[in-house]
Design a protein around this motif. Structure first.
Motif, PDB file in Angstrom:
ATOM      1  N   ILE A 125       0.842  -1.199   0.000  1.00 33.98           N
ATOM      2  CA  ILE A 125       0.000   0.000   0.000  1.00 33.98           C
ATOM      3  C   ILE A 125       0.875   1.246   0.000  1.00 33.98           C
ATOM      4  O   ILE A 125       0.626   2.201  -0.740  1.00 33.98           O
ATOM      5  N   ARG A 126       1.900   1.228   0.791  1.00 32.91           N
ATOM      6  CA  ARG A 126       2.810   2.379   0.870  1.00 32.91           C
ATOM      7  C   ARG A 126       3.468   2.642  -0.491  1.00 32.91           C
ATOM      8  O   ARG A 126       3.575   3.784  -0.928  1.00 32.91           O
ATOM      9  N   GLU A 127       3.933   1.568  -1.150  1.00 34.36           N
ATOM     10  CA  GLU A 127       4.568   1.735  -2.460  1.00 34.36           C
ATOM     11  C   GLU A 127       3.585   2.290  -3.491  1.00 34.36           C
ATOM     12  O   GLU A 127       3.926   3.186  -4.268  1.00 34.36           O
ATOM     13  N   MET A 128       2.358   1.756  -3.496  1.00 35.12           N
ATOM     14  CA  MET A 128       1.363   2.231  -4.451  1.00 35.12           C
ATOM     15  C   MET A 128       0.982   3.677  -4.169  1.00 35.12           C
ATOM     16  O   MET A 128       0.816   4.471  -5.095  1.00 35.12           O
ATOM     17  N   ALA A 129       0.841   4.035  -2.897  1.00 35.00           N
ATOM     18  CA  ALA A 129       0.497   5.412  -2.545  1.00 35.00           C
ATOM     19  C   ALA A 129       1.575   6.369  -3.046  1.00 35.00           C
ATOM     20  O   ALA A 129       1.270   7.441  -3.580  1.00 35.00           O
ATOM     21  N   SER A 130       2.822   5.973  -2.916  1.00 36.69           N
ATOM     22  CA  SER A 130       3.926   6.797  -3.394  1.00 36.69           C
ATOM     23  C   SER A 130       3.936   6.870  -4.921  1.00 36.69           C
ATOM     24  O   SER A 130       4.101   7.938  -5.506  1.00 36.69           O
ATOM     25  N   ARG A 172      -2.743   6.565   1.457  1.00 33.55           N
ATOM     26  CA  ARG A 172      -2.802   5.102   1.622  1.00 33.55           C
ATOM     27  C   ARG A 172      -4.239   4.596   1.682  1.00 33.55           C
ATOM     28  O   ARG A 172      -4.537   3.501   1.205  1.00 33.55           O
ATOM     29  N   GLY A 173      -5.138   5.390   2.246  1.00 32.75           N
ATOM     30  CA  GLY A 173      -6.553   4.995   2.287  1.00 32.75           C
ATOM     31  C   GLY A 173      -7.155   4.851   0.899  1.00 32.75           C
ATOM     32  O   GLY A 173      -8.003   3.989   0.660  1.00 32.75           O
TER      33      GLY A 173
END
Length: 131
Positions: A37-42, A48-49
């Motif tokens: 999730i963190r990688e995709m958010a970045s 992240r939500g």
């Protein structure tokens, strides 16, 4: 790094569309893990939500599976499941504790008699005490 997700609709829907396309075209195969999730958010420059909502949408469609504190994994397509059935009767003192799709390669694939990078279902069992 920021990637623009093309399409219309809210960001979570565009991110879900992006991964849905990768799954449906075979770029992501059953057992492959999605980025965290963190990688995709970045990558997509979103909260992240927002990514969690995209993953939830994919999960509700049966395209990915999630488990507590791990990355989403591409599911086996329903049509593939209709061609596969293994029935195992468990003793009363055995319980399934988890299941996981994995890619098997190298010597393990050879020992199992399957093609390199084949997906396998791992079922973990636990014996429970009766007292």
């Amino acid at each position: 790094m920021s990637a623009e997700v093309e399409g219309q609709g809210p960001p979570f829907a565009r991110i879900a569309d992006h991964y849905r396309s990768l799954i449906e075209t075979g770029v992501l195969a059953p057992g492959d893990r999605l980025p965290s999730i963190r990688e995709m958010a970045s990558t997509f420059d979103v909260a992240r939500g927002t990514v969690a909502n995209a993953i939830s949408a994919l999960e509700s469609e049966g395209l990915v599976q999630t488990s507590n504190r791990s990355r989403a994994v591409v599911s086996v397509p329903n049509e593939a499941l209709s061609d596969l059935a293994v029935v195992v009767e468990l003793p009363d003192d055995m319980r399934v504790t988890s299941t996981e799709m994995l890619k098997v390669s190298g010597s393990l694939a050879h020992r199992l008699g399957i093609d390199d990078r084949s997906s396998v279902l791992v079922v973990r069992l636990r014996r429970i005490s009766s007292g």
